[in-house]
Design a protein around this motif. Structure first.
Motif, PDB file in Angstrom:
ATOM      1  N   GLU A 150       0.811  -1.054  -0.048  1.00 52.33           N
ATOM      2  CA  GLU A 150       0.036  -0.058  -0.009  1.00 52.33           C
ATOM      3  C   GLU A 150       0.908   1.370   0.059  1.00 52.33           C
ATOM      4  O   GLU A 150       1.922   1.279   0.782  1.00 52.33           O
ATOM      5  CB  GLU A 150      -0.982  -0.140   1.270  1.00 52.33           C
ATOM      6  N   LYS A 151       0.477   2.082  -0.928  1.00 51.16           N
ATOM      7  CA  LYS A 151       1.397   3.555  -0.994  1.00 51.16           C
ATOM      8  C   LYS A 151       0.248   4.713  -0.937  1.00 51.16           C
ATOM      9  O   LYS A 151      -0.708   4.473  -1.633  1.00 51.16           O
ATOM     10  CB  LYS A 151       2.251   3.549  -2.386  1.00 51.16           C
ATOM     11  N   VAL A 152       0.331   5.553  -0.200  1.00 48.94           N
ATOM     12  CA  VAL A 152      -0.458   6.675  -0.054  1.00 48.94           C
ATOM     13  C   VAL A 152       0.433   7.942  -0.515  1.00 48.94           C
ATOM     14  O   VAL A 152       1.412   8.423  -0.172  1.00 48.94           O
ATOM     15  CB  VAL A 152      -0.835   7.225   1.037  1.00 48.94           C
ATOM     16  N   MET A 153      -0.075   8.474  -1.855  1.00 51.90           N
ATOM     17  CA  MET A 153       0.608   9.587  -2.566  1.00 51.90           C
ATOM     18  C   MET A 153      -0.316  10.936  -2.442  1.00 51.90           C
ATOM     19  O   MET A 153      -1.583  10.659  -2.398  1.00 51.90           O
ATOM     20  CB  MET A 153       0.611   9.466  -4.148  1.00 51.90           C
ATOM     21  N   THR A 154       0.331  11.853  -2.032  1.00 53.56           N
ATOM     22  CA  THR A 154      -0.377  13.183  -1.880  1.00 53.56           C
ATOM     23  C   THR A 154       0.397  14.290  -2.307  1.00 53.56           C
ATOM     24  O   THR A 154       1.888  14.295  -2.476  1.00 53.56           O
ATOM     25  CB  THR A 154      -0.731  13.553  -0.347  1.00 53.56           C
ATOM     26  N   GLY A 155       0.063  15.504  -2.826  1.00 54.67           N
ATOM     27  CA  GLY A 155       0.745  16.506  -3.165  1.00 54.67           C
ATOM     28  C   GLY A 155       1.760  17.240  -2.290  1.00 54.67           C
ATOM     29  O   GLY A 155       1.360  17.120  -1.109  1.00 54.67           O
ATOM     30  N   GLU A 156       2.936  17.560  -2.603  1.00 57.04           N
ATOM     31  CA  GLU A 156       3.891  18.236  -1.832  1.00 57.04           C
ATOM     32  C   GLU A 156       4.402  19.622  -2.355  1.00 57.04           C
ATOM     33  O   GLU A 156       3.891  19.572  -3.693  1.00 57.04           O
ATOM     34  CB  GLU A 156       5.172  17.446  -1.660  1.00 57.04           C
ATOM     35  N   GLU A 157       4.896  20.370  -1.488  1.00 57.07           N
ATOM     36  CA  GLU A 157       5.387  21.644  -2.124  1.00 57.07           C
ATOM     37  C   GLU A 157       6.452  21.144  -3.097  1.00 57.07           C
ATOM     38  O   GLU A 157       7.270  21.014  -3.002  1.00 57.07           O
ATOM     39  CB  GLU A 157       5.924  22.487  -0.832  1.00 57.07           C
ATOM     40  N   PRO A 158       6.181  21.978  -4.420  1.00 52.83           N
ATOM     41  CA  PRO A 158       7.187  21.943  -5.260  1.00 52.83           C
ATOM     42  C   PRO A 158       8.756  22.589  -4.779  1.00 52.83           C
ATOM     43  O   PRO A 158       8.398  23.458  -4.057  1.00 52.83           O
ATOM     44  CB  PRO A 158       6.581  22.611  -6.494  1.00 52.83           C
ATOM     45  N   ASP A 159       9.616  22.480  -5.750  1.00 51.05           N
ATOM     46  CA  ASP A 159      10.861  23.165  -5.410  1.00 51.05           C
ATOM     47  C   ASP A 159      10.642  24.569  -6.026  1.00 51.05           C
ATOM     48  O   ASP A 159      11.224  25.525  -5.160  1.00 51.05           O
ATOM     49  CB  ASP A 159      11.927  22.338  -6.045  1.00 51.05           C
TER      50      ASP A 159
END
Length: 467
Positions: A150-159
């Motif tokens: 199981e993997k949970v992907m969520t948006g992160e702050e871009p560089d």
């Protein structure tokens, strides 16, 4: 992803199936949207991903069986391969049926399976899902079975975020698909060289780009129907803007790499003075004022040549006059540079040009210059002698005489080829700017750009009038 809800994706390596589920409160009431071809409703919105109205239909077509349930009810699609004895060949029999009692209160679930899907096929699905660029307020849970993970992907702050990028997108005008430029933000993440890519609203379009950046464009990109192709100019616009706005994302060693130098050199006329100074300081370890005079008089071609050829500063004397005359240790003023370029040049007008050469000169004056808003300038054929490792110059402009001299030693000058027309526009650009001050810098570049546009526009108008 356009539902703006969280998502669940399941990949089952055991029964060769995939499930995609969202939790959109509205779901899909009209089930025909799942099987009517080209019935998409998002092609008119540049900030929605759909455009061809066939996304889920392609998924259905890749399965043996698909089951869909949403707020409007349920559907089952099946495809069976049977042998036709009359035709002596295998045929695919397909069916679609309504499923009663499977309506959902919200969202949509799509299940598909195919016994012929291989382990590699499903690994590609898993890799693709893992590469999605999720919005920062959304989650995607990716589950795999046999074995379970199981993997949970969520948006992160871009560089970095490049605001207000003026890029082409796809719109529909009276049913016709067109390209249109509009302003949009672009998110940027740093990666490894050779692993760069361009995303459209979170979905990867290109991968394996040489530059070490991932660009997430917040509008439709002008892809082909294959969805994984973009013009090189689109890549160039993104990299040029990144280098001009966020050179700090690259370390000093990376400034020497081709994925940087090709864009710095190609777009030096569009690169800010501050960026050029920072680039020179960091790459060559010297004060820009000791290397180049950064002012309105600076010939931007110096930066172009230096970066294109990756010139070591300690070996300037080994290079042609084009770079050594500009980048010597004291960096002469532009006036001194211009005088140096012309000091060994002699111009001797041709007394009796041939008839076709006179016709060409008249063509330049009337058909090229005459279609522009440029001031008066004369064209003459001349013998121009010049010592240069690169051979004879093709033409030169004399500010004092307001004359463009076409070098009889360098070209035939008997017919208006595209290259000769380009040479004429190049020199008219010097006439419209100050060659002593502007050289081949931004003012000259934009003058030539405008002159070319005027010629093309007037030619198009004359053709319309003729028709």
């Amino acid at each position: 992803m356009d539902t703006e809800s969280d998502l669940d994706v399941q990949v089952d390596y055991g029964d060769r199936s995939i499930v995609v589920e969202d939790y959109d409160p509205e779901g899909v009431e009209d089930l025909s949207r799942f099987y009517d071809l080209f019935s998409g409703s998002k092609q008119h919105d540049p900030e929605k991903r759909g455009r061809f109205g066939r996304g889920v239909k392609e998924f259905i077509g890749a399965t043996d069986e698909t089951v869909i349930s949403s707020t409007g009810g349920g559907l089952r699609f099946s495809f069976d391969t049977v042998y036709d004895e009359v035709l002596d060949e295998y045929q695919v029999e397909s069916s679609r049926e309504m499923l009663p009692g499977v309506e959902r209160e919200r969202g949509t679930m799509v299940y598909g399976s195919n016994s012929d899907w291989t382990q590699q096929d499903l690994e590609q699905v898993e890799d693709f899902i893992s590469d999605l660029w999720m919005p920062r307020d959304r989650e995607l849970r990716l589950e795999t079975f046999r074995p379970y993970s199981e993997k949970v992907m969520t948006g992160e702050e871009p560089d970095a975020t490049l605001e207000n990028q003026y890029l082409p997108t796809i719109v529909f005008d009276e049913g016709v698909q067109k390209e249109k430029h509009r302003s949009t933000p672009v998110e940027v993440n740093k990666t490894e060289p050779g692993e760069g890519g361009i995303y459209e609203l979170g979905i990867p379009v290109t991968r394996g780009e040489e530059f070490p950046f991932l660009f997430n464009v917040h509008q439709k990109t002008p892809v082909t129907e294959r969805r994984n192709e973009l013009d090189n100019s689109y890549r160039s616009d993104l990299m040029r803007s990144l280098l001009d706005n966020r050179l700090d994302l690259l370390d000093d060693e990376e400034l020497e790499e081709e994925y940087v130098t090709q864009y710095i050199s190609q777009f030096s006329h569009k690169t800010s003075e501050d960026t050029q100074q920072e680039y020179i300081s960091r790459r060559f370890g010297t004060d820009p004022d000791d290397l180049l005079v950064y002012s309105d008089s600076t010939p931007d071609m110096a930066v172009t040549w230096a970066t294109q050829h990756q010139l070591p500063m300690e070996k300037l004397n080994e290079y042609s006059r084009n770079i050594s005359g500009i980048l010597d240790s004291q960096c002469p003023s532009v006036q001194e540079w211009f005088n140096e370029q012309n000091s060994d040049r002699s111009i001797e007008p041709v007394e009796t040009p041939e008839e076709n050469q006179e016709d060409l000169i008249q063509f330049f004056e009337e058909e090229i210059l005459g279609r522009t808003s440029a001031g008066d300038v004369d064209f003459e054929l001349a013998y121009i002698s010049e010592d240069s490792d690169e051979g004879q110059t093709h033409a030169t402009y004399s500010p004092v005489e307001e004359t463009i001299y076409l070098n009889a030693l360098a070209d035939d000058w008997s017919s208006p080829t595209p290259r000769r027309i380009g040479t004429a526009l190049h020199e008219i650009g010097h006439h419209e700017t100050d060659p002593n001050r502007d050289g081949h810098g931004p003012r000259w570049y934009h003058a030539v750009e405008e002159l070319s546009g005027e010629v093309i526009q007037n030619l198009e108008q004359e053709l319309e009038d003729f028709e």
